[in-house]
Structure formats: C-alpha cells, structure tokens
Design an enzyme around this catalytic site. Structure first.
Site, PDB file in Angstrom:
ATOM      1  N   ASN A  87     -24.726  19.112 -27.335  1.00  0.00           N
ATOM      2  CA  ASN A  87     -25.124  20.013 -26.261  1.00  0.00           C
ATOM      3  C   ASN A  87     -25.348  19.320 -24.921  1.00  0.00           C
ATOM      4  OD1 ASN A  87     -26.563  22.635 -25.238  1.00  0.00           O
ATOM      5  ND2 ASN A  87     -28.092  21.034 -24.975  1.00  0.00           N
ATOM      6  N   TYR A 150     -16.604  18.199 -14.130  1.00  0.00           N
ATOM      7  CA  TYR A 150     -17.147  19.103 -15.141  1.00  0.00           C
ATOM      8  C   TYR A 150     -16.021  19.829 -15.877  1.00  0.00           C
ATOM      9  CZ  TYR A 150     -20.148  22.644 -17.273  1.00  0.00           C
ATOM     10  OH  TYR A 150     -20.809  23.460 -18.168  1.00  0.00           O
ATOM     11  N   THR A 185     -30.314  27.819 -17.176  1.00  0.00           N
ATOM     12  CA  THR A 185     -30.830  26.549 -17.675  1.00  0.00           C
ATOM     13  C   THR A 185     -31.194  25.654 -16.488  1.00  0.00           C
ATOM     14  OG1 THR A 185     -28.690  25.413 -17.681  1.00  0.00           O
ATOM     15  CG2 THR A 185     -29.275  26.680 -19.662  1.00  0.00           C
TER      16      THR A 185
END
Length: 244
Positions: A87, A150, A185
C-alpha cells in the site's frame, strides 16, 4: 464467521490513511496484522489501538533487509504470512520539466521497487502457508494518464502484478491490483496537492471523493478466500472516472 479468520497480513504504509483503514478492517474481520511504515509514532499508536492481533514495525519499503526483517517479525509473532498489501506510495505535483532526476528516482523506489521487494520477500512465507494473496495498490493512474512519476510507477505496478500472478499461481499465491481514484488520505490532501484534488473532484461521476473504507472493503475481498479464482486482475474503485 470472520472473513479473514486464520489470515496473517503485512500492510505497508499501514500507519495512516488507506493503510490504517485496511489494518482496522482486517483485524475486525479476524486477521493478525503487521503494520509496516516509516511513521513510528502513528504506527505504534494504531497497533496499540488494535490490540493483540496487531504489531508495528518500522519499515523502509525500499530496503531489502528491512523487508526480510518484517517477514521474520511477522512469522515470529503470528506464523507465516498469507496476505500482503503493498500500500505504501507517494506522489508529487510537478511537471516533467520541473521534476529532478533525484525526485523521479525517489518515486520509482517507493512506488515500484518496493512492490517488487515486498512480493519477493513474502514468497517463502506464503509457500510455507500453502498459498496466499498479494494485493498491490496501484491507482486509476495505472490505467490512464496523470502526474509524471506517479503514473509511470502505477502502470508498472499493474504490469508487475500480472507477471507475478502468472509466476506464482502454481504455489497457490494470487496477485491482484487495486486501482483507487481520488481517496481522502493524507497523501492527497498535502499542501502542494490539495487544491488540485479539490478541483479534480468536480469531475468525478459519483460527485465526491471516496473514503478510505470504500477501498478497504475491496482489499478485504481480495485478501479473503471469497476471491479465490481472481488473480492477475485489476479491480477499480474510482467513482466512475475511468469509465469515461
């Protein structure tokens, strides 16, 4: 009956955000969980909150020896690991013109190399457990374009998942990728990205940013025996963004 009874899981980036959400749900559903993160204070607090079925270890996901130690600690505390949730990850709101080589390499190490190291490290433990489930957290940007660095690494995670699934199937080890969209998040609400995320959220077909728990429910399914015939596949939880 608990959906993760007899499961022993390692969750990276488990101290906060989606990782912490996964850890809470896993313990609730009967798993024993090693929370692995570089954030010691938050990780130790979460392990204390979750009780005897959780442990914390400081883990640099880019370090091979750290991974070997994490697996050893898991086995000592709970027995062989049969679930791994890769994760941990970072992003950076810079264009290809602005990003330095050092910044790019850092993203690659944390988002991509760590997944390779984690899968490799846990294989002997999963073989000892007669199988297991590896859940690699990619992104909707592993399916469509996004930020440099990313996007590249999240596409790589998707490909690594398929390659590993084919390689490990005969051991009874399943490998799948999860592709979240915009999730609430700490990573996406950091100062340098929060304005861009707020603007982006306007274009989500479901009309909102998702809660971490909405991803955790999917990760739970993949960790459980309910997904026993799923391997090498992408599971998308993005509010409809990639359906356009």
């Amino acid at each position: 009956m608990s959906r993760l009874a007899d499961k022993v899981a390692i969750i990276t980036g488990g101290a906060r955000g989606m990782g912490a959400s996964h850890a809470r749900l896993f313990v609730k559903e009967g798993a024993k969980v090693l929370i692995a993160d570089i954030l010691e204070k938050e990780g130790q607090a979460l392990a204390k909150e979750l009780g005897d079925n959780a442990r914390f270890i400081k883990l640099d996901v880019t370090n091979k020896e750290n991974w070997e130690q994490a697996v050893a600690v898991t086995e000592d505390a709970f027995g062989p690991a049969n679930v791994l949730v890769n994760n941990a990850g970072i992003t950076m709101n810079k264009s290809i013109e602005e990003m330095t080589l050092e910044e790019y390499k850092r993203i690659v190490e944390i988002n991509q190399v760590s997944v390779f190291l984690g899968m490799k490290a846990v294989i002997p433990s999963m073989k000892a457990a007669n199988g297991g489930s590896i859940v690699n957290i990619s992104s909707m940007n592993g399916l469509v374009g996004g930020a440099i660095g990313y996007t590249d690494t999240k596409f790589a995670v998707r490909g690594m998942t398929k390659a590993a699934a084919l390689s490990l199937a005969h051991y009874g080890i399943r490998v799948n990728s999860v592709h979240p969209g915009v999730i609430e998040t700490p990573m996406i609400v950091q100062e340098e990205t929060k304005d861009a995320v707020k603007e982006f959220a306007k274009y989500i077909p479901n009309g909102r940013v998702a809660k971490p728990e909405e991803v955790s429910n999917l990760v739970l399914f993949l960790a459980s025996d309910e997904s026993s015939y799923s391997t090498g596949s992408e599971f998308v939880v993005d509010g409809g963004m990639t359906a356009r």
